[in-house]
Scaffold this motif. Sequence first.
Motif, PDB file in Angstrom:
ATOM      1  N   ILE A  49       0.856  -1.180   0.000  1.00  0.00           N
ATOM      2  CA  ILE A  49       0.000   0.000   0.000  1.00  0.00           C
ATOM      3  C   ILE A  49       0.893   1.230   0.000  1.00  0.00           C
ATOM      4  O   ILE A  49       1.632   1.474   0.954  1.00  0.00           O
ATOM      5  N   TYR A  50       0.847   1.978  -1.095  1.00  0.00           N
ATOM      6  CA  TYR A  50       1.554   3.248  -1.180  1.00  0.00           C
ATOM      7  C   TYR A  50       0.615   4.330  -0.651  1.00  0.00           C
ATOM      8  O   TYR A  50      -0.548   4.368  -1.021  1.00  0.00           O
ATOM      9  N   ILE A  51       1.149   5.198   0.211  1.00  0.00           N
ATOM     10  CA  ILE A  51       0.350   6.276   0.793  1.00  0.00           C
ATOM     11  C   ILE A  51       1.150   7.571   0.672  1.00  0.00           C
ATOM     12  O   ILE A  51       2.347   7.592   0.978  1.00  0.00           O
ATOM     13  N   THR A  52       0.475   8.632   0.252  1.00  0.00           N
ATOM     14  CA  THR A  52       1.177   9.915   0.176  1.00  0.00           C
ATOM     15  C   THR A  52       1.631  10.329   1.577  1.00  0.00           C
ATOM     16  O   THR A  52       0.973  10.028   2.576  1.00  0.00           O
ATOM     17  N   GLU A  53       2.762  11.009   1.622  1.00  0.00           N
ATOM     18  CA  GLU A  53       3.333  11.411   2.904  1.00  0.00           C
ATOM     19  C   GLU A  53       2.383  12.272   3.723  1.00  0.00           C
ATOM     20  O   GLU A  53       2.278  12.099   4.938  1.00  0.00           O
ATOM     21  N   SER A  54       1.672  13.177   3.051  1.00  0.00           N
ATOM     22  CA  SER A  54       0.764  14.058   3.794  1.00  0.00           C
ATOM     23  C   SER A  54      -0.384  13.272   4.412  1.00  0.00           C
ATOM     24  O   SER A  54      -0.788  13.536   5.545  1.00  0.00           O
ATOM     25  N   LEU A  55      -0.910  12.291   3.698  1.00  0.00           N
ATOM     26  CA  LEU A  55      -1.979  11.459   4.257  1.00  0.00           C
ATOM     27  C   LEU A  55      -1.439  10.583   5.381  1.00  0.00           C
ATOM     28  O   LEU A  55      -2.080  10.412   6.410  1.00  0.00           O
ATOM     29  N   ALA A  56      -0.246  10.043   5.186  1.00  0.00           N
ATOM     30  CA  ALA A  56       0.357   9.187   6.214  1.00  0.00           C
ATOM     31  C   ALA A  56       0.558   9.945   7.521  1.00  0.00           C
ATOM     32  O   ALA A  56       0.421   9.368   8.600  1.00  0.00           O
ATOM     33  N   ALA A  57       0.849  11.234   7.432  1.00  0.00           N
ATOM     34  CA  ALA A  57       1.018  12.042   8.648  1.00  0.00           C
ATOM     35  C   ALA A  57      -0.274  12.068   9.462  1.00  0.00           C
ATOM     36  O   ALA A  57      -0.248  12.079  10.692  1.00  0.00           O
ATOM     37  N   ASP A  58      -1.404  12.046   8.780  1.00  0.00           N
ATOM     38  CA  ASP A  58      -2.702  12.031   9.458  1.00  0.00           C
ATOM     39  C   ASP A  58      -3.090  10.642   9.948  1.00  0.00           C
ATOM     40  O   ASP A  58      -3.986  10.510  10.780  1.00  0.00           O
ATOM     41  N   LEU A  59      -2.443   9.613   9.417  1.00  0.00           N
ATOM     42  CA  LEU A  59      -2.812   8.229   9.741  1.00  0.00           C
ATOM     43  C   LEU A  59      -1.732   7.500  10.535  1.00  0.00           C
ATOM     44  O   LEU A  59      -1.686   6.277  10.526  1.00  0.00           O
ATOM     45  N   GLU A  60      -0.879   8.235  11.228  1.00  0.00           N
ATOM     46  CA  GLU A  60       0.237   7.605  11.948  1.00  0.00           C
ATOM     47  C   GLU A  60      -0.215   6.483  12.875  1.00  0.00           C
ATOM     48  O   GLU A  60       0.380   5.409  12.905  1.00  0.00           O
ATOM     49  N   LYS A  61      -1.272   6.731  13.640  1.00  0.00           N
ATOM     50  CA  LYS A  61      -1.750   5.722  14.590  1.00  0.00           C
ATOM     51  C   LYS A  61      -2.210   4.462  13.855  1.00  0.00           C
ATOM     52  O   LYS A  61      -1.887   3.345  14.249  1.00  0.00           O
ATOM     53  N   GLU A  62      -2.956   4.640  12.777  1.00  0.00           N
ATOM     54  CA  GLU A  62      -3.452   3.498  12.011  1.00  0.00           C
ATOM     55  C   GLU A  62      -2.304   2.741  11.345  1.00  0.00           C
ATOM     56  O   GLU A  62      -2.266   1.522  11.348  1.00  0.00           O
ATOM     57  N   ILE A  63      -1.357   3.464  10.776  1.00  0.00           N
ATOM     58  CA  ILE A  63      -0.219   2.829  10.111  1.00  0.00           C
ATOM     59  C   ILE A  63       0.623   2.044  11.104  1.00  0.00           C
ATOM     60  O   ILE A  63       1.128   0.961  10.788  1.00  0.00           O
ATOM     61  N   SER A  64       0.749   2.552  12.326  1.00  0.00           N
ATOM     62  CA  SER A  64       1.564   1.867  13.334  1.00  0.00           C
ATOM     63  C   SER A  64       1.017   0.483  13.675  1.00  0.00           C
ATOM     64  O   SER A  64       1.763  -0.378  14.133  1.00  0.00           O
ATOM     65  N   ARG A  65      -0.256   0.243  13.423  1.00  0.00           N
ATOM     66  CA  ARG A  65      -0.851  -1.078  13.663  1.00  0.00           C
ATOM     67  C   ARG A  65      -0.200  -2.159  12.801  1.00  0.00           C
ATOM     68  O   ARG A  65      -0.244  -3.338  13.136  1.00  0.00           O
ATOM     69  N   TYR A  66       0.389  -1.746  11.683  1.00  0.00           N
ATOM     70  CA  TYR A  66       0.941  -2.715  10.732  1.00  0.00           C
ATOM     71  C   TYR A  66       2.462  -2.793  10.776  1.00  0.00           C
ATOM     72  O   TYR A  66       3.058  -3.566  10.035  1.00  0.00           O
ATOM     73  N   GLU A  67       3.098  -2.018  11.654  1.00  0.00           N
ATOM     74  CA  GLU A  67       4.552  -2.081  11.784  1.00  0.00           C
ATOM     75  C   GLU A  67       4.951  -3.458  12.301  1.00  0.00           C
ATOM     76  O   GLU A  67       4.314  -4.015  13.185  1.00  0.00           O
ATOM     77  N   GLY A  68       5.996  -4.000  11.733  1.00  0.00           N
ATOM     78  CA  GLY A  68       6.477  -5.304  12.159  1.00  0.00           C
ATOM     79  C   GLY A  68       5.765  -6.469  11.504  1.00  0.00           C
ATOM     80  O   GLY A  68       6.159  -7.608  11.683  1.00  0.00           O
ATOM     81  N   ARG A  69       4.735  -6.198  10.757  1.00  0.00           N
ATOM     82  CA  ARG A  69       4.019  -7.259  10.048  1.00  0.00           C
ATOM     83  C   ARG A  69       4.595  -7.396   8.649  1.00  0.00           C
ATOM     84  O   ARG A  69       5.048  -6.420   8.049  1.00  0.00           O
TER      85      ARG A  69
END
Length: 109
Positions: A49-69
Amino acid sequence: MVKIAVMGDYDSIYGFAALGLTIFPVDTDKTEEAAKTLRNLAENDFGVIYITESLAADLEKEISRYEGRLTPAIILIPGVRGNTGAGVLQVKKSVEQAVGSDILFGNDE
């Protein structure tokens, strides 16, 4: 087969459709809607899943759910408004974890 998605504002991602990637335009003012879209993609065989940097800044908490997977691999890309450096920092962090040190600057930070 693993599917590839691209999320972000329409102007930043529409060109990826020409490459055969599935695009998901998201209104950056609707963070909860974007988070829901990310969860749906992650649960439905999207391995990258490619996500624009600006959107990713707003979704940090959600993205962190997938770290390490292993999947989905979430990769930050610059948007039409430019590069914030977040994508480069993410790659740098991943390399540091894999190698055990900062290969660009050493360990004296």
